[in-house]
Write an enzyme that holds these catalytic residues in place. Structure first.
Site, short mmCIF file in Angstrom:
data_model
loop_
_atom_site.label_atom_id
_atom_site.label_comp_id
_atom_site.label_asym_id
_atom_site.label_seq_id
_atom_site.Cartn_x
_atom_site.Cartn_y
_atom_site.Cartn_z
CB SER A 70 44.27 -47.11 -26.16
OG SER A 70 45.30 -47.20 -25.17
CE LYS A 71 46.20 -45.57 -21.40
NZ LYS A 71 45.23 -45.36 -20.30
CB VAL A 73 35.70 -50.07 -17.83
CG1 VAL A 73 35.85 -49.74 -16.37
CG2 VAL A 73 37.00 -50.55 -18.46
CE1 TYR A 130 48.66 -48.18 -21.46
CE2 TYR A 130 50.49 -46.85 -22.24
CZ TYR A 130 49.57 -47.17 -21.26
OH TYR A 130 49.57 -46.46 -20.08
CB ILE A 176 53.03 -43.87 -11.70
CG1 ILE A 176 52.96 -42.54 -12.45
CG2 ILE A 176 52.40 -43.76 -10.32
CD1 ILE A 176 53.63 -41.36 -11.77
CG ASN A 225 42.71 -44.80 -12.87
OD1 ASN A 225 43.76 -44.25 -13.22
ND2 ASN A 225 42.69 -45.92 -12.16
#
Length: 260
Positions: A159-160, A63, A156, A189, A89
């Site tokens: 980026s989110k 991606v 991380y 999750i 995603n």
């Protein structure tokens, strides 16, 4: 069937949340293009969809690579004739380490996949979505949006957080074209994303904190499932959320309210 006649492209679709969403989209009538770097996983998921009577293709792509994502979107259009739904995603946890120990290339690797990958997925889909409108759903996280206590997760989390800002900017820009853009923020999750994690010396960056037993109040500590997240993605992708755009939705069993 909530997505009958719709065409969708999903990244990170070989496993976890992406696979669960692909299976659900196909069950609900959508033709789906699955994108991932892992061809074997993609083939297995496409076979599973086709055995159930659904319609699916796959495209092996990174991606973060413009040419590869451009080809993946083109493959979707060639196979299905149009595009209505995008589920951006794909993502990795990357390296978690104290800031002074995090190497520049490790920062770049995480941001390239999680943020640049979202940008490229959406960028190449927009010309096709503009023809009739549609829905874009982006996967962010509780990290960087509500939770900041996970030591070493700076790259991380950044980026989110940026994905949420991207969602809001895109939602306003694309509203006149009847394109909705929303972002989901999962907590713990049951997926394979931990396989992409490398944690190094995070105890040095950790601040002491105590939480009630369980950490996920709604379930008594049990993580959510990819199938539960897929149901949220289905809602945001379909007509039931026709007046929802520019919105982040946390799906974490109240975990982030406790740990933020």
């Amino acid at each position: 069937m909530q997505l009958l006649g719709k065409n969708a492209i999903l990244t990170g679709a070989g496993s976890g949340i992406g696979k669960a969403a692909a299976l659900l989209f196909a069950k609900e009538g959508a033709a789906v293009c699955l994108v991932s770097r892992t061809e074997e996983e993609l083939r297995q998921t496409v076979d599973e969809i086709e055995r159930a009577g659904g319609r699916a293709i796959y495209a092996v792509a990174d991606v973060s690579a413009p040419d590869e994502m451009k080809r993946a979107v083109a493959s979707t259009i060639e196979a299905f004739g149009g595009l209505d739904i995008v589920f951006a995603n794909a993502g990795v946890n990357g390296v978690w380490a104290p800031i002074e120990e995090l190497e520049p290339e490790e920062w770049d690797d995480t941001l390239n996949i999680n943020l640049k990958g979202t940008f490229l997925t959406v960028k190449y889909a927009i010309p096709h979505l503009k023809k009739q409108g549609g829905s874009i759903v982006i996967t962010a996280s509780v990290n960087g949006t509500r939770i900041f206590s996970n030591a070493g997760a700076t790259a991380y989390s950044c980026s989110k957080a940026a994905q949420v800002a991207f969602t809001k900017m895109a939602a306003l820009e694309l509203a006149k074209h009847k394109i909705r853009v929303n972002v989901i923020c999962p907590g713990a999750i049951e997926t394979e994303i931990d396989d992409s994690s490398r944690k190094r010396d995070i105890d040095e960056a950790k601040e002491p904190a105590e939480y009630p037993a369980g950490k996920i109040p709604l379930t008594g500590g049990k993580p959510g499932t990819a199938a539960e997240v897929a149901q949220l993605v289905l809602f945001l992708a379909g007509d039931g959320s026709s007046h929802v755009t520019g919105t982040e939705v946390w799906i974490d069993g109240a975990e982030s309210l406790l740990q933020g």
